[in-house]
Design a protein around this motif. Sequence first.
Motif, PDB file in Angstrom:
ATOM      1  N   SER A   1       0.868  -1.236  -0.042  1.00 31.03           N
ATOM      2  CA  SER A   1      -0.097  -0.042  -0.181  1.00 31.03           C
ATOM      3  C   SER A   1       0.934   1.165  -0.193  1.00 31.03           C
ATOM      4  CB  SER A   1      -1.140   0.096   1.344  1.00 31.03           C
ATOM      5  OG  SER A   1      -0.036   0.114   2.219  1.00 31.03           O
TER       6      SER A   1
ATOM      7  N   ASN B   1       2.415   4.569  -0.080  1.00 26.20           N
ATOM      8  CA  ASN B   1       1.876   5.696  -0.963  1.00 26.20           C
ATOM      9  C   ASN B   1       2.196   7.015  -0.156  1.00 26.20           C
ATOM     10  OD1 ASN B   1       0.541   7.066  -3.025  1.00 26.20           O
ATOM     11  ND2 ASN B   1      -1.421   6.827  -1.901  1.00 26.20           N
TER      12      ASN B   1
ATOM     13  N   CYS C   1      -4.753   3.808  -0.117  1.00 29.40           N
ATOM     14  CA  CYS C   1      -4.019   3.311  -1.595  1.00 29.40           C
ATOM     15  C   CYS C   1      -4.175   4.480  -2.764  1.00 29.40           C
ATOM     16  CB  CYS C   1      -4.691   2.190  -1.967  1.00 29.40           C
ATOM     17  SG  CYS C   1      -4.013   0.738  -0.774  1.00 29.40           S
TER      18      CYS C   1
ATOM     19  N   HIS D   1      -6.354  -0.832  -6.118  1.00 30.56           N
ATOM     20  CA  HIS D   1      -5.558  -1.121  -4.887  1.00 30.56           C
ATOM     21  C   HIS D   1      -6.152  -1.288  -3.722  1.00 30.56           C
ATOM     22  CE1 HIS D   1      -1.873   1.345  -7.198  1.00 30.56           C
ATOM     23  NE2 HIS D   1      -2.579   0.408  -8.009  1.00 30.56           N
TER      24      HIS D   1
ATOM     25  N   LEU E   1      -0.369  -4.698  -9.781  1.00 30.26           N
ATOM     26  CA  LEU E   1       0.251  -3.930  -8.911  1.00 30.26           C
ATOM     27  C   LEU E   1       1.807  -4.079  -9.026  1.00 30.26           C
ATOM     28  CD1 LEU E   1      -0.062  -1.878  -6.508  1.00 30.26           C
ATOM     29  CD2 LEU E   1      -0.219  -3.559  -5.046  1.00 30.26           C
TER      30      LEU E   1
ATOM     31  N   ASN F   1       3.256   0.672  -6.782  1.00 28.78           N
ATOM     32  CA  ASN F   1       2.183   1.130  -5.838  1.00 28.78           C
ATOM     33  C   ASN F   1       2.262   2.841  -6.077  1.00 28.78           C
ATOM     34  OD1 ASN F   1       4.572   1.911  -4.586  1.00 28.78           O
ATOM     35  ND2 ASN F   1       4.409   0.195  -2.856  1.00 28.78           N
TER      36      ASN F   1
END
Length: 366
Positions: A158, A160, A237, A242, A333, A338
């Motif tokens: 995840s 980000n 996300c 995602h 992904l 990501n």
Amino acid sequence: MTAVRTVGVEEELLLLDAETGEPRALSTAVLASARRDGAAGGEVFESELQRQQLEFATRPQVRMEDLGAEITRWRAEAARHAEDLGASVAALATSPLPVDPALSTGERYRWLRDQYGLTTQEQLTCGCHVHVAVESDEEGVAVLDRIRPWLPVLLALSANSPFWQGQDSGYASYRNRVWGRWPSAGPVEVFGSADRYHELVTAMVGTGALRDAGMVYFDARLSQTYPTVEIRVADVCLEAWHTALLATLVRALVETATRRWKDGEPPARHSVALLRLATWRAASEGLGGRLLHPLGMEPVPAEAAVRALFEHVRDALEDNGDLVPAQEALAGLLKAGNGARFQRDLRERGDDLRAVVAACVRRTRG
């Protein structure tokens, strides 16, 4: 409970100036707009710690495509209400551009400011919380005990939040590092029973360092509101799909843990010290380097750790009807990267941070 567990998601979004990309303290106005709208989000959106944030929660869902559609819907509704105020929304776990956070009003937030000082003032971070139904607190704690080593992999997937106050933080998830300033945040020991879990929570609140049980910020905990386990380790996300993939893997992880508990299989006894290092590695590297393998805690390429997670939950994914879509989404992904990779790729090609934010606003809406 149905044969397939229900899943719900809470997402926190940044409110931004539509022109500059800088965070704007507009949550009160956006909430007022949503409540005037009534059926379209009046009870879905909530304020958060800082007024530059907006949170929404989905309904519990069985089908992951329904969950993904609902996430997409509420992101679009949040954007619509923000646009009426000359603003936009972005699923970014930290602001790439410099920001002076504006604390929300209310006694709880004032208490946090007085108790924690700069930790509260600087805490403008956006996470994703996944709720998965469990039948009892005993089952929930058995799950918490058995998913501990797999949580850093979810963080890496995840990640980000590479930028902080206008600079590259050197991390894929700097949100995790900022969030870790709270004294109750992070990985925890094996509890062994629901009674021991609740005894610890009571003792933590009894120290006076926490206002209440809602401030027990474990990476995964029993929900205070719903009959669920709440996995809290992830960044928000960048893209809705995602989030749907994350929720799919989390549900399978919960189901796998429950089955192993019922089969009498004990949880892994990794120390909190090792789990903290695994979490640091995931925050640092994301999917772009090496993670600690959830079983042996040795450094391995990130994709190997992700594949280990997938194999660990494969049977549950298949039984839930999620195996093929999860396999395809995960491959996508891993290939594209990501949110942290997306943001850094834009910077490496020469885009400034305002352009990065604008691109993330577009990705948020899909």
